[in-house]
Design a protein around this motif. Structure first.
Motif, PDB file in Angstrom:
ATOM      1  N   CYS A   2      -3.085  -2.155  -3.413  1.00 18.26           N
ATOM      2  CA  CYS A   2      -2.939  -2.009  -1.958  1.00 18.26           C
ATOM      3  C   CYS A   2      -2.038  -3.108  -1.402  1.00 18.26           C
ATOM      4  N   SER A   3      -1.137  -2.713  -0.504  1.00 14.25           N
ATOM      5  CA  SER A   3      -0.235  -3.674   0.124  1.00 14.25           C
ATOM      6  C   SER A   3      -0.136  -3.366   1.607  1.00 14.25           C
ATOM      7  N   PHE A  46      -3.688  -0.665   5.108  1.00 20.78           N
ATOM      8  CA  PHE A  46      -2.939  -0.904   3.883  1.00 20.78           C
ATOM      9  C   PHE A  46      -2.483   0.414   3.273  1.00 20.78           C
ATOM     10  N   THR A  47      -1.469   0.344   2.413  1.00 22.21           N
ATOM     11  CA  THR A  47      -0.986   1.526   1.701  1.00 22.21           C
ATOM     12  C   THR A  47      -1.060   1.278   0.200  1.00 22.21           C
ATOM     13  N   ALA A  48      -1.228   2.336  -0.558  1.00 21.98           N
ATOM     14  CA  ALA A  48      -1.252   2.229  -2.014  1.00 21.98           C
ATOM     15  C   ALA A  48       0.182   2.118  -2.510  1.00 21.98           C
ATOM     16  N   SER A  49       0.490   1.034  -3.207  1.00 26.48           N
ATOM     17  CA  SER A  49       1.852   0.821  -3.677  1.00 26.48           C
ATOM     18  C   SER A  49       1.963   0.883  -5.193  1.00 26.48           C
ATOM     19  N   GLY A  50       0.888   1.226  -5.872  1.00 21.67           N
ATOM     20  CA  GLY A  50       0.915   1.306  -7.323  1.00 21.67           C
ATOM     21  C   GLY A  50      -0.489   1.456  -7.868  1.00 21.67           C
ATOM     22  N   SER A  51      -0.645   1.156  -9.155  1.00 17.98           N
ATOM     23  CA  SER A  51      -1.961   1.285  -9.769  1.00 17.98           C
ATOM     24  C   SER A  51      -2.325  -0.009 -10.495  1.00 17.98           C
TER      25      SER A  51
END
Length: 64
Positions: free
Chosen positions: A62-63, A48-53
């Motif tokens: 995480c998306s 997954f990647t961090a797409s925001g907070s």
């Protein structure tokens, strides 16, 4: 009368499971969840990647 202990245990598990749903939902967390993502403290899992907070920047959204 022995079944009352079992009944008490079942009610305890039911109310314990629903107690977290009373927490306030922050706008940034709600936005993350409506996109099908999830919030996590620290780094996102490897796939997954961090797409925001979430929660005012304390958690990552995480998306895939």
């Amino acid at each position: 009368m022995k079944f009352l202990y079992l009944l008490f245990a079942v009610f305890l598990l039911i109310f314990q499971a629903t107690s977290g749903s009373a927490d306030p939902l922050y706008p940034d967390t709600a936005e993350c969840r409506t996109q099908g993502n999830f919030c996590r403290a620290g780094m996102c899992p490897p796939t997954f990647t961090a797409s925001g907070s979430c929660h005012g920047g304390l958690m990552n959204c995480c998306s895939k």
